[in-house]
Design a protein around this motif. Sequence first.
Motif, PDB file in Angstrom:
ATOM      1  N   ILE A  51     114.888  86.211  20.921  1.00  0.00           N
ATOM      2  CA  ILE A  51     114.614  86.933  22.165  1.00  0.00           C
ATOM      3  C   ILE A  51     114.435  85.917  23.294  1.00  0.00           C
ATOM      4  O   ILE A  51     114.962  86.082  24.396  1.00  0.00           O
ATOM      5  CB  ILE A  51     113.346  87.807  22.029  1.00  0.00           C
ATOM      6  N   GLY A  52     113.707  84.851  22.976  1.00  0.00           N
ATOM      7  CA  GLY A  52     113.539  83.785  23.958  1.00  0.00           C
ATOM      8  C   GLY A  52     114.865  83.129  24.321  1.00  0.00           C
ATOM      9  O   GLY A  52     115.118  82.822  25.483  1.00  0.00           O
ATOM     10  N   ASP A  53     115.720  82.935  23.334  1.00  0.00           N
ATOM     11  CA  ASP A  53     117.038  82.359  23.617  1.00  0.00           C
ATOM     12  C   ASP A  53     117.814  83.233  24.600  1.00  0.00           C
ATOM     13  O   ASP A  53     118.465  82.738  25.514  1.00  0.00           O
ATOM     14  CB  ASP A  53     117.852  82.232  22.326  1.00  0.00           C
ATOM     15  N   MET A  54     117.741  84.527  24.395  1.00  0.00           N
ATOM     16  CA  MET A  54     118.489  85.445  25.249  1.00  0.00           C
ATOM     17  C   MET A  54     117.912  85.520  26.662  1.00  0.00           C
ATOM     18  O   MET A  54     118.644  85.780  27.620  1.00  0.00           O
ATOM     19  CB  MET A  54     118.483  86.857  24.648  1.00  0.00           C
ATOM     20  N   THR A  55     116.618  85.323  26.795  1.00  0.00           N
ATOM     21  CA  THR A  55     115.964  85.562  28.083  1.00  0.00           C
ATOM     22  C   THR A  55     115.559  84.274  28.798  1.00  0.00           C
ATOM     23  O   THR A  55     114.941  84.335  29.868  1.00  0.00           O
ATOM     24  CB  THR A  55     114.697  86.418  27.871  1.00  0.00           C
ATOM     25  N   GLY A  56     115.880  83.145  28.210  1.00  0.00           N
ATOM     26  CA  GLY A  56     115.537  81.886  28.853  1.00  0.00           C
ATOM     27  C   GLY A  56     114.060  81.542  28.781  1.00  0.00           C
ATOM     28  O   GLY A  56     113.541  80.847  29.652  1.00  0.00           O
ATOM     29  N   LEU A  57     113.385  82.030  27.752  1.00  0.00           N
ATOM     30  CA  LEU A  57     111.943  81.784  27.621  1.00  0.00           C
ATOM     31  C   LEU A  57     111.670  80.983  26.353  1.00  0.00           C
ATOM     32  O   LEU A  57     112.501  80.915  25.451  1.00  0.00           O
ATOM     33  CB  LEU A  57     111.203  83.120  27.540  1.00  0.00           C
ATOM     34  N   THR A  58     110.487  80.411  26.275  1.00  0.00           N
ATOM     35  CA  THR A  58     110.084  79.737  25.046  1.00  0.00           C
ATOM     36  C   THR A  58     109.577  80.782  24.055  1.00  0.00           C
ATOM     37  O   THR A  58     109.149  81.868  24.450  1.00  0.00           O
ATOM     38  CB  THR A  58     108.940  78.750  25.327  1.00  0.00           C
ATOM     39  N   PRO A  59     109.610  80.446  22.772  1.00  0.00           N
ATOM     40  CA  PRO A  59     109.107  81.379  21.762  1.00  0.00           C
ATOM     41  C   PRO A  59     107.653  81.769  22.021  1.00  0.00           C
ATOM     42  O   PRO A  59     107.272  82.934  21.863  1.00  0.00           O
ATOM     43  CB  PRO A  59     109.224  80.587  20.464  1.00  0.00           C
ATOM     44  N   VAL A  60     106.843  80.823  22.444  1.00  0.00           N
ATOM     45  CA  VAL A  60     105.426  81.110  22.668  1.00  0.00           C
ATOM     46  C   VAL A  60     105.245  82.135  23.785  1.00  0.00           C
ATOM     47  O   VAL A  60     104.505  83.108  23.636  1.00  0.00           O
ATOM     48  CB  VAL A  60     104.666  79.818  23.007  1.00  0.00           C
ATOM     49  N   HIS A  61     105.942  81.918  24.868  1.00  0.00           N
ATOM     50  CA  HIS A  61     105.784  82.860  25.968  1.00  0.00           C
ATOM     51  C   HIS A  61     106.376  84.219  25.613  1.00  0.00           C
ATOM     52  O   HIS A  61     105.832  85.262  25.991  1.00  0.00           O
ATOM     53  CB  HIS A  61     106.414  82.309  27.247  1.00  0.00           C
ATOM     54  N   THR A  62     107.471  84.197  24.885  1.00  0.00           N
ATOM     55  CA  THR A  62     108.066  85.446  24.417  1.00  0.00           C
ATOM     56  C   THR A  62     107.035  86.251  23.633  1.00  0.00           C
ATOM     57  O   THR A  62     106.877  87.467  23.833  1.00  0.00           O
ATOM     58  CB  THR A  62     109.268  85.147  23.506  1.00  0.00           C
ATOM     59  N   ASN A  63     106.324  85.539  22.783  1.00  0.00           N
ATOM     60  CA  ASN A  63     105.308  86.218  21.980  1.00  0.00           C
ATOM     61  C   ASN A  63     104.246  86.887  22.854  1.00  0.00           C
ATOM     62  O   ASN A  63     103.885  88.048  22.646  1.00  0.00           O
ATOM     63  CB  ASN A  63     104.646  85.200  21.047  1.00  0.00           C
ATOM     64  N   ARG A  64     103.776  86.174  23.856  1.00  0.00           N
ATOM     65  CA  ARG A  64     102.743  86.745  24.734  1.00  0.00           C
ATOM     66  C   ARG A  64     103.251  87.983  25.461  1.00  0.00           C
ATOM     67  O   ARG A  64     102.541  88.981  25.597  1.00  0.00           O
ATOM     68  CB  ARG A  64     102.301  85.707  25.764  1.00  0.00           C
ATOM     69  N   VAL A  65     104.489  87.898  25.919  1.00  0.00           N
ATOM     70  CA  VAL A  65     105.035  89.041  26.655  1.00  0.00           C
ATOM     71  C   VAL A  65     105.212  90.241  25.726  1.00  0.00           C
ATOM     72  O   VAL A  65     104.909  91.376  26.098  1.00  0.00           O
ATOM     73  CB  VAL A  65     106.371  88.664  27.318  1.00  0.00           C
ATOM     74  N   MET A  66     105.681  89.978  24.510  1.00  0.00           N
ATOM     75  CA  MET A  66     105.839  91.085  23.560  1.00  0.00           C
ATOM     76  C   MET A  66     104.487  91.751  23.293  1.00  0.00           C
ATOM     77  O   MET A  66     104.401  92.978  23.203  1.00  0.00           O
ATOM     78  CB  MET A  66     106.426  90.560  22.242  1.00  0.00           C
TER      79      MET A  66
ATOM     80  N   LEU B  78     118.059  86.208  34.670  1.00  0.00           N
ATOM     81  CA  LEU B  78     117.609  84.830  34.475  1.00  0.00           C
ATOM     82  C   LEU B  78     117.174  84.200  35.785  1.00  0.00           C
ATOM     83  O   LEU B  78     116.214  83.432  35.833  1.00  0.00           O
ATOM     84  CB  LEU B  78     118.734  84.001  33.850  1.00  0.00           C
ATOM     85  N   GLY B  79     117.882  84.539  36.855  1.00  0.00           N
ATOM     86  CA  GLY B  79     117.577  83.909  38.127  1.00  0.00           C
ATOM     87  C   GLY B  79     116.429  84.562  38.877  1.00  0.00           C
ATOM     88  O   GLY B  79     115.693  83.892  39.590  1.00  0.00           O
ATOM     89  N   ARG B  80     116.273  85.877  38.702  1.00  0.00           N
ATOM     90  CA  ARG B  80     115.386  86.591  39.619  1.00  0.00           C
ATOM     91  C   ARG B  80     114.306  87.443  38.995  1.00  0.00           C
ATOM     92  O   ARG B  80     113.433  87.932  39.705  1.00  0.00           O
ATOM     93  CB  ARG B  80     116.231  87.493  40.534  1.00  0.00           C
ATOM     94  N   LYS B  81     114.364  87.668  37.690  1.00  0.00           N
ATOM     95  CA  LYS B  81     113.370  88.569  37.111  1.00  0.00           C
ATOM     96  C   LYS B  81     112.273  87.817  36.368  1.00  0.00           C
ATOM     97  O   LYS B  81     112.475  86.695  35.921  1.00  0.00           O
ATOM     98  CB  LYS B  81     114.055  89.568  36.164  1.00  0.00           C
ATOM     99  N   THR B  82     111.141  88.466  36.216  1.00  0.00           N
ATOM    100  CA  THR B  82     110.037  87.890  35.459  1.00  0.00           C
ATOM    101  C   THR B  82     110.327  87.990  33.966  1.00  0.00           C
ATOM    102  O   THR B  82     111.221  88.724  33.537  1.00  0.00           O
ATOM    103  CB  THR B  82     108.733  88.644  35.729  1.00  0.00           C
ATOM    104  N   ALA B  83     109.533  87.274  33.192  1.00  0.00           N
ATOM    105  CA  ALA B  83     109.698  87.286  31.742  1.00  0.00           C
ATOM    106  C   ALA B  83     109.618  88.714  31.195  1.00  0.00           C
ATOM    107  O   ALA B  83     110.435  89.119  30.366  1.00  0.00           O
ATOM    108  CB  ALA B  83     108.631  86.418  31.087  1.00  0.00           C
TER     109      ALA B  83
END
Lengths: 246, 246
Positions: free
Chosen positions: A197-212, A155-160
Motif C-alpha cells: 500500500i505504501g509502495d502504491m501511495t508513496g508512503l513508508t510502511p510505518v506511516h501507512t500503518n498509522r493511516v490505516m 502523489l503530488g497533491r493529496k495527503t496520505a
Amino acid sequence: MSKFLKPRAQPTQCAVCPIRQNALFQVVPVSYINDAQSRRTDQYHLPARRLLYEEGAPATMAYTLYEGWLMLYRSDSEGRRQGLRVALPGDFLGYMPPGEGYIHHSALAITNAVVCGFRQEGLHEMMGKHPDLAAHITRIQAHYMASYQSAMLGLGRKTAEQRIAFLIAELFHRLRKRRLLAEDATIMPFPLTQEMIGDMTGLTPVHTNRVMRRLRLDGILRVERQRLEILDLDALVRLGEFVETE
Amino acid sequence: MSKFLKPRAQPTQCAVCPIRQNALFQVVPVSYINDAQSRRTDQYHLPARRLLYEEGAPATMAYTLYEGWLMLYRSDSEGRRQGLRVALPGDFLGYMPPGEGYIHHSALAITNAVVCGFRQEGLHEMMGKHPDLAAHITRIQAHYMASYQSAMLGLGRKTAEQRIAFLIAELFHRLRKRRLLAEDATIMPFPLTQEMIGDMTGLTPVHTNRVMRRLRLDGILRVERQRLEILDLDALVRLGEFVETE
DNA sequence: CGGGTATTTGACGACTGTCAACGCCAGTGG
DNA sequence: CCACTGGCGTTGACAGTCGTCAAATACCCG
C-alpha cells in the motif's frame, strides 16, 4: 470473420483474444479472434511473490492477466520503489510498440496468478492486419494513462489519508466493474501488504500503518487477513476524491 | 481564430503528418502523409496563458504542437493542480481512442504557441487505413506512459531538490534530442514560472523558490529571465537521477 | 510611472520519514 | 506437540522536509 457476442458474467477474459466481453473493455472488437487464439501461449501459473517481468528486460512478451493480482512498479537506483498500478484479472500488461526494446517497469505477483502471453512481434503483425485490434490497444493505453494521471494528482497533491482512501476506492470500483464482486458486496479480497500500500501511495510502511489505523478508528474500514470491509463507502470516496473515469 | 502561416524550415514537425523527421519520432512512417495533410486543420496561434483544451471537455480534436511550450495538468475539486507533462514542439496532444468521450487533463499555453489540429474521427479513420499510423500512435502513447512513470517515481519517492533537478534535466535533454538546442549549448529557454515548476513537481511555489535558490547557490544553475543556464549538468543529472529513456 | 504579477524571505507548524523495539501469526522442523 | 523462525503489523520518540501565512521586494508591460 467478425463475431459479436453477448456480455457475460464471466469477467476474466483475455483482453486481446476475448472470447467473451468483460466489464472493462465493453466494446471488444473480435475480428482478430482466430488469429489471436492461434498466437497466444498456453495459460501459465505464476506463484505469489515472483516477478512476471523486470524493469530493463527486453520487451519480448505481453500478457493478459486471467487470475490473481499483480503490482506494477518502478524502482530507482537506491531501491526505492514506486507502485504504478495494481493489475487485476482482465488487465493487459507489458505491451510495447514496435521498435521499443526494453520495458520500463516491473510486474510482481501479489497473489498466485494465471496469465497468458503473446510475443510482441505477433501482436504487431496482428495490429497491421486488424485495425480494430490496434484501436483496442490504444484504448487500453489511454486507460492506463488516465489512471496514471489520477495517481500523479494523488502523489503530488493529496495527503496520505486521501491517497490510501483513493487506492482502496479505486480497487473496489474496478473489482465491481469487472463483476469480480457482487453489486452489493462490501467485503473485498485484499491481498496487499501494508508495505505494498505504501509502495502504491508513496508512503513508508510505518506511516501507512498509522493511516490505516486512523481509517479503521474513523469507522471507514475493517481489515481482516486478506480481506477488507468497507463500512462507509461514501466517506471513503469523498475522502479520496475518487471519481470514476472508466 | 485560425490564420494561415507558411510552413517553417524547422525541426518541429507534425507527428502525424511529418514532412521531415524530427528527433523524437525518428522512424516516421509516411504512408499516410497525403491523407494526413488533407485532414489537418491550418496552423493556428494560441496566446500564452490560454487553454488549448480543458479537462472534461468532449474529446473532438487532437493537436500537434509546432512552436511554443504547453503544460498539461490535472486539477482536483479544490483547485489543486498537478502538472503531468511539459509539451515541447513536436509533441502530439489530446488524442483519445475511438469511443472515449472526454479528455482527462487540461492543456495550458506557457508561451505563445502554434498548433495544428485533427478531428479525432479523422484520425481513427486514418488509423484504420494505415496500420503504420496506428503503430505510431501506440508508440507516442508508450512514450507518454514511460514519462508518467518517471514522474510518479519522483512524486512518490524523491525529494523536492531531486524532482526539480529531474524536471530541468529532462527538459534540457528533450530539447537537445529534438535539435531545439545546439549540441554544446548550456543555456536553454525556460519560460516556466516557479509556480509552474511547483505544479510539475508537486510542490508549493514558496518551497519551489527555496529549492531553486539552493540549486543556484550550489553552482548547478543560473537563471535569468526566461532563460536557464546549466552550470553543472553532471551534478544536475546525478541529483535528479535522470536516465534517458527515449 | 503605475499596477499587476512573480519572486523572495521569515516565522511557524504539520505531515511524514527514520530508527528502534515489540508482538502476532503461520509455517517449519525436531 | 512445541520451540523456532521469518514476515508482517504495531507503536513510540524524534527529526526534518515541506506547507502555510504573511509581507516585502523585484520585475514586466502598458
